[in-house]
Design an enzyme around this catalytic site. Structure first.
Site, PDB file in Angstrom:
ATOM      1  N   SER A  22      -0.187  17.236 -58.919  1.00  0.00           N
ATOM      2  CA  SER A  22      -1.552  17.419 -59.440  1.00  0.00           C
ATOM      3  C   SER A  22      -1.808  18.797 -60.039  1.00  0.00           C
ATOM      4  O   SER A  22      -2.843  19.003 -60.673  1.00  0.00           O
ATOM      5  CB  SER A  22      -2.570  17.179 -58.336  1.00  0.00           C
ATOM      6  OG  SER A  22      -2.647  15.808 -58.085  1.00  0.00           O
ATOM      7  N   LYS A  27      -2.636  18.839 -63.600  1.00  0.00           N
ATOM      8  CA  LYS A  27      -3.919  18.340 -64.127  1.00  0.00           C
ATOM      9  C   LYS A  27      -4.720  19.383 -64.924  1.00  0.00           C
ATOM     10  O   LYS A  27      -5.180  19.075 -66.028  1.00  0.00           O
ATOM     11  CB  LYS A  27      -4.767  17.757 -62.994  1.00  0.00           C
ATOM     12  CG  LYS A  27      -4.167  16.473 -62.402  1.00  0.00           C
ATOM     13  CD  LYS A  27      -4.927  16.048 -61.139  1.00  0.00           C
ATOM     14  CE  LYS A  27      -4.355  14.778 -60.518  1.00  0.00           C
ATOM     15  NZ  LYS A  27      -5.010  14.459 -59.230  1.00  0.00           N
ATOM     16  N   TYR A  67       1.230   9.609 -67.151  1.00  0.00           N
ATOM     17  CA  TYR A  67       0.635  10.517 -66.165  1.00  0.00           C
ATOM     18  C   TYR A  67       1.636  10.827 -65.042  1.00  0.00           C
ATOM     19  O   TYR A  67       1.760  11.971 -64.607  1.00  0.00           O
ATOM     20  CB  TYR A  67      -0.653   9.883 -65.606  1.00  0.00           C
ATOM     21  CG  TYR A  67      -1.109  10.474 -64.308  1.00  0.00           C
ATOM     22  CD1 TYR A  67      -1.665  11.759 -64.259  1.00  0.00           C
ATOM     23  CD2 TYR A  67      -0.967   9.777 -63.107  1.00  0.00           C
ATOM     24  CE1 TYR A  67      -2.058  12.325 -63.043  1.00  0.00           C
ATOM     25  CE2 TYR A  67      -1.359  10.328 -61.904  1.00  0.00           C
ATOM     26  CZ  TYR A  67      -1.897  11.602 -61.871  1.00  0.00           C
ATOM     27  OH  TYR A  67      -2.274  12.158 -60.679  1.00  0.00           O
ATOM     28  N   TYR A  88     -10.289  19.317 -54.402  1.00  0.00           N
ATOM     29  CA  TYR A  88     -10.815  18.006 -53.985  1.00  0.00           C
ATOM     30  C   TYR A  88     -11.990  18.158 -53.020  1.00  0.00           C
ATOM     31  O   TYR A  88     -12.881  18.958 -53.238  1.00  0.00           O
ATOM     32  CB  TYR A  88      -9.706  17.149 -53.349  1.00  0.00           C
ATOM     33  CG  TYR A  88      -8.475  17.051 -54.181  1.00  0.00           C
ATOM     34  CD1 TYR A  88      -8.546  16.513 -55.458  1.00  0.00           C
ATOM     35  CD2 TYR A  88      -7.264  17.514 -53.733  1.00  0.00           C
ATOM     36  CE1 TYR A  88      -7.408  16.409 -56.244  1.00  0.00           C
ATOM     37  CE2 TYR A  88      -6.121  17.417 -54.501  1.00  0.00           C
ATOM     38  CZ  TYR A  88      -6.200  16.871 -55.758  1.00  0.00           C
ATOM     39  OH  TYR A  88      -5.091  16.775 -56.531  1.00  0.00           O
ATOM     40  N   VAL A  96       0.586  17.520 -54.295  1.00  0.00           N
ATOM     41  CA  VAL A  96       1.117  16.909 -53.063  1.00  0.00           C
ATOM     42  C   VAL A  96       2.550  17.296 -52.725  1.00  0.00           C
ATOM     43  O   VAL A  96       3.016  17.007 -51.634  1.00  0.00           O
ATOM     44  CB  VAL A  96       1.062  15.361 -53.054  1.00  0.00           C
ATOM     45  CG1 VAL A  96      -0.305  14.860 -52.721  1.00  0.00           C
ATOM     46  CG2 VAL A  96       1.580  14.767 -54.339  1.00  0.00           C
TER      47      VAL A  96
HETATM   48  N1  GLN Z   1       1.450  11.802 -58.384  1.00  0.00           N
HETATM   49  C1  GLN Z   1       0.371  11.940 -57.451  1.00  0.00           C
HETATM   50  C2  GLN Z   1      -0.655  10.836 -57.673  1.00  0.00           C
HETATM   51  O1  GLN Z   1      -1.178  10.675 -58.745  1.00  0.00           O
HETATM   52  C3  GLN Z   1      -0.240  13.299 -57.560  1.00  0.00           C
HETATM   53  C4  GLN Z   1      -1.300  13.500 -56.553  1.00  0.00           C
HETATM   54  C5  GLN Z   1      -1.515  14.926 -56.126  1.00  0.00           C
HETATM   55  O2  GLN Z   1      -0.716  15.849 -56.316  1.00  0.00           O
HETATM   56  N2  GLN Z   1      -2.603  15.101 -55.414  1.00  0.00           N
HETATM   57  O3  GLN Z   1      -0.954  10.103 -56.783  1.00  0.00           O
END
Ligand code: GLN
Length: 440
Positions: free
Chosen positions: A64, A67, A191, A243, A261
């Site tokens: 993420s 993003k 993505y 978040y 993550v």
């Molecule tokens: N690839 C993960 C997802 O889209 C990334 C989520 C994250 O890093 N929070 O579920």
């Protein structure tokens, strides 16, 4: 002699090292199998110096943390309006993979939750670009932020796709609201490739430093995105980057940030540094446990909170004095530091409070290192009003800190290199020595 910064980082890592709470992400084997004990931290300055400790060159997937950078690319490729029409900027206070969209419009609430990030991914590159070309654009863009060529971890990417039911559900929901009109599967695949890009903590710190440096990569010197885009991205990171822990983060740490993550966290401190930490065990929000502790520590040890109140604007007026007497008299105002609105207001007020009666007024900005646009305009307007009041105004600006010093209609400003030049210009004599009147 060795800098104290790596020593400090070593100390910080050993302080948090014993905490083995949390767990690696379990939704795909590649993440579940990551070495949970990895730990690293990096500071990258906006002129490209890197300080690190621990596992700073170990690769892991960006997840993420991609993003905000993809959001930057979308804003830069398509412009603000088309992107804002499809993705909001409101903190959701929800988990990253929450299945929720704005009532009425069906827009994802922000680009940091998956719904928003997939939409953002679909908005990168030129309109109508095919999915493969878009992925290329994103990988090129992420690489430009990092200052080196990045690549995708194919095993993670394949695995992500096999476990993408929830992301597919979100993408289909977006498609049904016509947030995008193409095949949802292609968007999810793109993505997830974006999420599977391999980075090190060093790369992440450099990517964050590029944001901190207004969009110019400190190593390559290359502008990746514009300043307005950076401001937008940092604002969204500050409000939505962590978040459902965004409020805690904003108060405790106060650095625009983003977590992933795989255990990475970045923080971008505008005008100062990019920070990255890596430690794979996550808390209930999906943020790295030891990464969060490190950031809390960095922020409080070094006063990095962006809401930390800066030194008072009054320090902008360094001195205010009169030299000479009668028709020889010169009013000298010396400014210093970085001047923004409050500093310019302070300066204007100083002049209003004791309006110059001397025929000549000198504004000395030789100790000023920056002046922003509003302050420049206020300074020039002050010059114009002083001219209309019958004063001859001079600007001591040897390093051209004030660009285009035109005070406009009815104003006149003579730019000189030193205060002494003023008297020489007028009557061929030096300016009499200072008689301080007001010391600020
Ligand atoms: N690839 C993960 C997802 O889209 C990334 C989520 C994250 O890093 N929070 O579920």
């Amino acid at each position: 002699m060795r800098s104290m910064i790596p020593d400090y980082l070593d100390g910080a890592l050993s302080d948090v090292g014993a905490d083995d709470s949390g767990a690696t992400a379990a939704y795909i084997p590649e993440l579940a199998a990551a070495d949970p004990d990895r730990l690293g931290a990096v500071f990258a300055t906006i002129d490209g110096r890197v300080y690190g400790a621990g596992d700073i060159d170990v690769e892991f997937t960006i997840q993420s943390i991609s993003k905000p950078f993809a959001y930057a690319l979308a804003l830069s490729d398509r412009g603000f309006e088309p992107v804002l029409a499809k993705v909001g900027v409101e903190p959701s206070g929800e988990a990253f993979n929450e299945i929720s969209l704005e009532d009425g419009t069906g827009r994802p609430l922000n680009p940091m939750i998956n719904a928003g990030a997939m939409t953002t991914h679909a908005l990168t590159g030129p309109e109508g670009a095919d999915p493969a070309r878009r992925v290329e654009r994103v990988i090129d863009g992420l690489s430009a932020f990092a200052g080196r060529r990045l690549r995708v971890d194919e095993a993670t990417c394949t695995s992500e796709m096999q476990h993408a039911h929830r992301n597919l559900a979100i993408a289909h929901m977006l498609r049904s609201h016509e947030i995008f009109t193409e095949d949802p599967r292609g968007v999810v695949e793109g993505y997830l490739r974006q999420c599977s890009v391999l980075v090190t903590a060093r790369d992440l710190a450099m990517m964050a430093a590029t944001l901190a440096n207004r969009g110019v990569n400190p190593l390559s010197g290359r502008r990746v995105v514009g300043e307005r885009v950076v401001r937008q991205v940092l604002s969204v990171m500050a409000t939505c980057g962590m978040y459902d822990a965004a409020g805690d983060w904003a108060t405790q740490v106060g650095i625009p940030a983003k977590s992933g993550v795989a255990g990475g966290i970045i923080g971008a401190l505008p005008g100062q540094i990019g920070i990255a930490t890596f430690s794979p065990r996550l808390d209930m929000h999906g943020n790295s446990v030891r990464g969060v502790s490190l950031f809390e520590r960095f922020s409080s040890d070094m006063g990095l909170h962006v809401m930390e109140v800066p030194p008072a604007a009054r320090t902008v007026v360094r001195s205010h004095s009169v030299r000479g007497s009668a028709q020889d008299a010169v009013r000298v105002l010396r400014l210093q530091g970085g001047i923004r609105f409050a500093g310019a207001e302070r300066f204007v007020r100083e002049v209003m409070d004791s309006p110059p009666t001397e025929p000549r007024v000198v504004v000395d900005v030789s100790a000023v290192y920056s002046i922003d646009d509003v302050s420049r305009r206020m300074l020039l307007e002050l010059v114009r009003r002083l001219t209309l009041d019958g004063r001859d105004v001079y600007l001591v600006d040897p390093e051209v800190i004030v660009p285009d010093p035109d005070p406009g209609e009815g104003g006149r400003l003579t730019v000189v290199g030193t205060v002494e030049e003023v008297a020489v210009r007028v009557d061929g004599r030096g300016v009499p020595s200072a008689r301080p009147e007001v010391d600020a």
